[in-house]
Motif scaffolding. Structure first.
Motif, PDB file in Angstrom:
ATOM      1  N   ASP A   1      22.998 -41.338 -29.252  1.00  0.00           N
ATOM      2  CA  ASP A   1      23.566 -40.403 -28.298  1.00  0.00           C
ATOM      3  C   ASP A   1      24.123 -39.196 -29.048  1.00  0.00           C
ATOM      4  OD1 ASP A   1      24.746 -39.081 -26.216  1.00  0.00           O
ATOM      5  OD2 ASP A   1      25.768 -40.837 -25.407  1.00  0.00           O
ATOM      6  N   LEU A   2      23.496 -38.039 -28.829  1.00  0.00           N
ATOM      7  CA  LEU A   2      23.964 -36.808 -29.454  1.00  0.00           C
ATOM      8  C   LEU A   2      24.850 -35.995 -28.518  1.00  0.00           C
ATOM      9  CD1 LEU A   2      20.684 -35.568 -31.219  1.00  0.00           C
ATOM     10  CD2 LEU A   2      22.475 -37.064 -32.125  1.00  0.00           C
ATOM     11  N   GLY A   3      25.158 -36.552 -27.361  1.00  0.00           N
ATOM     12  CA  GLY A   3      25.943 -35.821 -26.375  1.00  0.00           C
ATOM     13  C   GLY A   3      25.047 -35.101 -25.383  1.00  0.00           C
ATOM     14  N   PHE A   4      24.216 -34.187 -25.875  1.00  0.00           N
ATOM     15  CA  PHE A   4      23.291 -33.444 -25.019  1.00  0.00           C
ATOM     16  C   PHE A   4      21.913 -34.104 -24.945  1.00  0.00           C
ATOM     17  CE2 PHE A   4      22.879 -31.851 -29.315  1.00  0.00           C
ATOM     18  CZ  PHE A   4      21.497 -31.788 -29.498  1.00  0.00           C
ATOM     19  N   ALA A   5      21.673 -35.108 -25.785  1.00  0.00           N
ATOM     20  CA  ALA A   5      20.375 -35.796 -25.814  1.00  0.00           C
ATOM     21  C   ALA A   5      20.562 -37.216 -26.330  1.00  0.00           C
ATOM     22  CB  ALA A   5      19.386 -35.041 -26.706  1.00  0.00           C
ATOM     23  N   LYS A   6      19.698 -38.116 -25.872  1.00  0.00           N
ATOM     24  CA  LYS A   6      19.694 -39.501 -26.344  1.00  0.00           C
ATOM     25  C   LYS A   6      18.330 -39.780 -26.960  1.00  0.00           C
ATOM     26  CE  LYS A   6      23.032 -41.211 -22.935  1.00  0.00           C
ATOM     27  NZ  LYS A   6      23.368 -39.877 -22.384  1.00  0.00           N
ATOM     28  N   ILE A   7      18.298 -40.030 -28.263  1.00  0.00           N
ATOM     29  CA  ILE A   7      17.032 -40.220 -28.982  1.00  0.00           C
ATOM     30  C   ILE A   7      16.612 -41.677 -28.891  1.00  0.00           C
ATOM     31  CG2 ILE A   7      15.833 -39.950 -31.167  1.00  0.00           C
ATOM     32  CD1 ILE A   7      17.966 -37.893 -31.964  1.00  0.00           C
ATOM     33  N   ASP A   8      15.425 -41.905 -28.382  1.00  0.00           N
ATOM     34  CA  ASP A   8      14.886 -43.246 -28.151  1.00  0.00           C
ATOM     35  C   ASP A   8      14.110 -43.688 -29.396  1.00  0.00           C
ATOM     36  OD1 ASP A   8      13.699 -45.555 -27.302  1.00  0.00           O
ATOM     37  OD2 ASP A   8      12.586 -44.653 -25.652  1.00  0.00           O
ATOM     38  N   TYR A   9      14.768 -44.435 -30.279  1.00  0.00           N
ATOM     39  CA  TYR A   9      14.130 -44.830 -31.533  1.00  0.00           C
ATOM     40  C   TYR A   9      13.182 -46.022 -31.376  1.00  0.00           C
ATOM     41  CZ  TYR A   9      17.199 -41.678 -34.119  1.00  0.00           C
ATOM     42  OH  TYR A   9      17.827 -40.559 -34.599  1.00  0.00           O
ATOM     43  N   HIS A  10      13.227 -46.686 -30.254  1.00  0.00           N
ATOM     44  CA  HIS A  10      12.347 -47.839 -30.065  1.00  0.00           C
ATOM     45  C   HIS A  10      11.054 -47.490 -29.334  1.00  0.00           C
ATOM     46  CE1 HIS A  10      15.210 -51.499 -30.755  1.00  0.00           C
ATOM     47  NE2 HIS A  10      14.906 -50.851 -31.848  1.00  0.00           N
ATOM     48  N   ARG A  11      10.865 -46.232 -29.000  1.00  0.00           N
ATOM     49  CA  ARG A  11       9.659 -45.852 -28.265  1.00  0.00           C
ATOM     50  C   ARG A  11       8.393 -46.092 -29.091  1.00  0.00           C
ATOM     51  NH1 ARG A  11       9.604 -40.565 -24.570  1.00  0.00           N
ATOM     52  NH2 ARG A  11      11.575 -41.589 -24.069  1.00  0.00           N
ATOM     53  N   GLU A  12       8.520 -45.942 -30.397  1.00  0.00           N
ATOM     54  CA  GLU A  12       7.352 -46.180 -31.246  1.00  0.00           C
ATOM     55  C   GLU A  12       6.886 -47.626 -31.145  1.00  0.00           C
ATOM     56  OE1 GLU A  12       5.776 -45.336 -35.789  1.00  0.00           O
ATOM     57  OE2 GLU A  12       7.913 -45.210 -35.351  1.00  0.00           O
ATOM     58  N   ILE A  13       7.826 -48.557 -31.043  1.00  0.00           N
ATOM     59  CA  ILE A  13       7.470 -49.973 -30.902  1.00  0.00           C
ATOM     60  C   ILE A  13       6.759 -50.197 -29.569  1.00  0.00           C
ATOM     61  CG2 ILE A  13       8.379 -52.320 -30.705  1.00  0.00           C
ATOM     62  CD1 ILE A  13      10.689 -51.421 -32.521  1.00  0.00           C
ATOM     63  N   ARG A  14       7.268 -49.572 -28.510  1.00  0.00           N
ATOM     64  CA  ARG A  14       6.706 -49.785 -27.176  1.00  0.00           C
ATOM     65  C   ARG A  14       5.391 -49.056 -26.967  1.00  0.00           C
ATOM     66  NH1 ARG A  14      11.858 -48.055 -25.766  1.00  0.00           N
ATOM     67  NH2 ARG A  14      10.935 -46.291 -24.633  1.00  0.00           N
ATOM     68  N   LYS A  15       5.292 -47.827 -27.514  1.00  0.00           N
ATOM     69  CA  LYS A  15       4.158 -46.964 -27.175  1.00  0.00           C
ATOM     70  C   LYS A  15       3.217 -46.679 -28.344  1.00  0.00           C
ATOM     71  CE  LYS A  15       3.714 -44.946 -23.814  1.00  0.00           C
ATOM     72  NZ  LYS A  15       2.904 -45.265 -22.620  1.00  0.00           N
ATOM     73  N   GLY A  16       3.655 -46.970 -29.560  1.00  0.00           N
ATOM     74  CA  GLY A  16       2.806 -46.697 -30.715  1.00  0.00           C
ATOM     75  C   GLY A  16       3.011 -45.324 -31.315  1.00  0.00           C
ATOM     76  N   PHE A  17       3.883 -44.498 -30.697  1.00  0.00           N
ATOM     77  CA  PHE A  17       4.181 -43.165 -31.230  1.00  0.00           C
ATOM     78  C   PHE A  17       5.616 -42.825 -30.859  1.00  0.00           C
ATOM     79  CE2 PHE A  17       3.937 -38.542 -31.724  1.00  0.00           C
ATOM     80  CZ  PHE A  17       3.180 -38.451 -32.881  1.00  0.00           C
ATOM     81  N   PRO A  18       6.357 -42.159 -31.767  1.00  0.00           N
ATOM     82  CA  PRO A  18       7.774 -41.880 -31.507  1.00  0.00           C
ATOM     83  C   PRO A  18       7.978 -40.947 -30.315  1.00  0.00           C
ATOM     84  CG  PRO A  18       7.245 -41.602 -33.835  1.00  0.00           C
ATOM     85  CD  PRO A  18       5.946 -41.747 -33.116  1.00  0.00           C
ATOM     86  N   GLU A  19       9.217 -40.880 -29.881  1.00  0.00           N
ATOM     87  CA  GLU A  19       9.583 -39.929 -28.826  1.00  0.00           C
ATOM     88  C   GLU A  19       9.223 -38.516 -29.258  1.00  0.00           C
ATOM     89  OE1 GLU A  19      13.399 -38.895 -25.961  1.00  0.00           O
ATOM     90  OE2 GLU A  19      13.727 -40.027 -27.801  1.00  0.00           O
ATOM     91  N   VAL A  20       8.750 -37.717 -28.310  1.00  0.00           N
ATOM     92  CA  VAL A  20       8.328 -36.340 -28.580  1.00  0.00           C
ATOM     93  C   VAL A  20       9.345 -35.377 -27.987  1.00  0.00           C
ATOM     94  CG1 VAL A  20       6.524 -34.620 -28.157  1.00  0.00           C
ATOM     95  CG2 VAL A  20       5.902 -36.997 -28.665  1.00  0.00           C
ATOM     96  N   ILE A  21       9.664 -34.321 -28.734  1.00  0.00           N
ATOM     97  CA  ILE A  21      10.639 -33.326 -28.287  1.00  0.00           C
ATOM     98  C   ILE A  21       9.920 -32.248 -27.478  1.00  0.00           C
ATOM     99  CG2 ILE A  21      12.423 -31.698 -28.985  1.00  0.00           C
ATOM    100  CD1 ILE A  21      12.406 -33.125 -31.745  1.00  0.00           C
ATOM    101  N   PHE A  22      10.285 -32.086 -26.212  1.00  0.00           N
ATOM    102  CA  PHE A  22       9.812 -30.964 -25.405  1.00  0.00           C
ATOM    103  C   PHE A  22      10.796 -29.827 -25.629  1.00  0.00           C
ATOM    104  CE2 PHE A  22       9.581 -28.607 -21.315  1.00  0.00           C
ATOM    105  CZ  PHE A  22       8.240 -28.252 -21.371  1.00  0.00           C
ATOM    106  N   CYS A  23      10.383 -28.825 -26.407  1.00  0.00           N
ATOM    107  CA  CYS A  23      11.320 -27.806 -26.894  1.00  0.00           C
ATOM    108  C   CYS A  23      11.644 -26.734 -25.859  1.00  0.00           C
ATOM    109  CB  CYS A  23      10.753 -27.144 -28.149  1.00  0.00           C
ATOM    110  SG  CYS A  23      10.457 -28.285 -29.517  1.00  0.00           S
ATOM    111  N   GLN A  24      10.721 -26.491 -24.947  1.00  0.00           N
ATOM    112  CA  GLN A  24      10.936 -25.450 -23.940  1.00  0.00           C
ATOM    113  C   GLN A  24      12.184 -25.758 -23.125  1.00  0.00           C
ATOM    114  OE1 GLN A  24       7.382 -24.353 -21.755  1.00  0.00           O
ATOM    115  NE2 GLN A  24       8.576 -23.914 -19.943  1.00  0.00           N
ATOM    116  N   GLY A  25      13.079 -24.783 -22.998  1.00  0.00           N
ATOM    117  CA  GLY A  25      14.331 -24.986 -22.271  1.00  0.00           C
ATOM    118  C   GLY A  25      15.467 -25.465 -23.145  1.00  0.00           C
TER     119      GLY A  25
END
Length: 253
Positions: free
Chosen positions: A34-58
């Motif tokens: 938890d960064l306050g403004f964002a929550k980084i999902d570190y287990h997504r790679e285990i579930r999906k095979g690729f880490p969480e992706v940052i949508f930078c727009q906005g």
């Protein structure tokens, strides 16, 4: 990778190298941070095979920088889409090896070697104006470990250009078809190839194109079999789906 981190934390706890509080603190960061403004999902790679992706727009450059840095320092590969030059410069300040693909508007930071797949993903774009979306798809697919072949400016306005590349196109396991205007390219491809096709409508076109809506509706109403459709300008989503298809039957762990 994160399973190994869990094992390492538990091993260090058993060896009295970590206190109970330290072990719990370390484990808490694995599901998400938890960064306050964002929550980084570190287990997504285990579930999906690729880490969480940052949508930078906005997001501000500072927000993207903090998310990317925390992912990088925790051992994750980083992929940021719809990234501006300002986003990249902010990330580059904290991670020197960050790379920027300007045409695709993608930021990448590699922490692990890319595991290559055997199949080929073909990215077929109707016109040069569609290239930003096509390149978003192509670069995303490559960063996910796929071999990509590009077939650009082969829209239906000059059908002979598409037919000239047909033998090569048919060698691809999955196709991503990117088109604006009336969006006819995926339907034409659907009648010519046996591979699954992921259609990407783009917002390229004159007034009645309605910023990609006409292309989207054409693709959704395609009479060709084997054509699936993602949202307008969503090259990333198309590449993600194509990568999952391309990895079927392969050990991606």
């Amino acid at each position: 990778m994160y399973n190994e981190k869990i094992l390492q934390i538990l091993t260090e706890f058993k060896q009295d190298k970590l206190s109970t509080d330290e072990a719990l603190e370390a484990l808490k960061k694995l599901p998400y941070e938890d960064l306050g403004f964002a929550k980084i999902d570190y287990h997504r790679e285990i579930r999906k095979g690729f880490p969480e992706v940052i949508f930078c727009q906005g997001k501000t450059p500072q927000q993207v920088r903090e998310i990317a840095f925390n992912m990088y320092k925790n051992g994750s590969d980083v992929l940021g889409t719809r990234a501006s030059q300002q986003h990249f410069e902010a990330v580059k300040e904290v991670v020197e090896k960050a790379a920027y693909y300007e045409g695709a508007r993608i930021i990448s930071i590699r922490n692990t070697p890319i595991k290559k797949t055997k199949g080929i993903i073909g990215v077929v774009a109707a016109g040069t104006s569609d290239l930003p979306v096509a390149e978003e798809a192509a670069i995303t697919a490559e960063l996910m470990g796929n071999t990509v072949k590009r077939f650009y400016d082969v829209g239906v306005a000059g059908l002979h250009r598409l037919l000239d590349k047909l033998d090569e196109i048919r060698q691809c396991r999955v196709l991503i078809a990117v088109a604006g205007m009336e969006g006819a390219l995926p339907t034409v491809l659907g009648g010519l190839v046996s591979s699954p096709i992921i259609a990407v409508p783009t917002s390229v076109g004159y007034g009645a194109n309605f910023h990609g809506l006409s292309a989207l509706l054409t693709m959704l109403n395609s009479c060709a079999s084997g054509v699936s459709v993602v949202n307008i300008d969503n090259g990333f989503g198309a590449a993600y789906s194509a990568s999952l298809i391309n990895r079927i039957g392969e050990d991606s762990k």
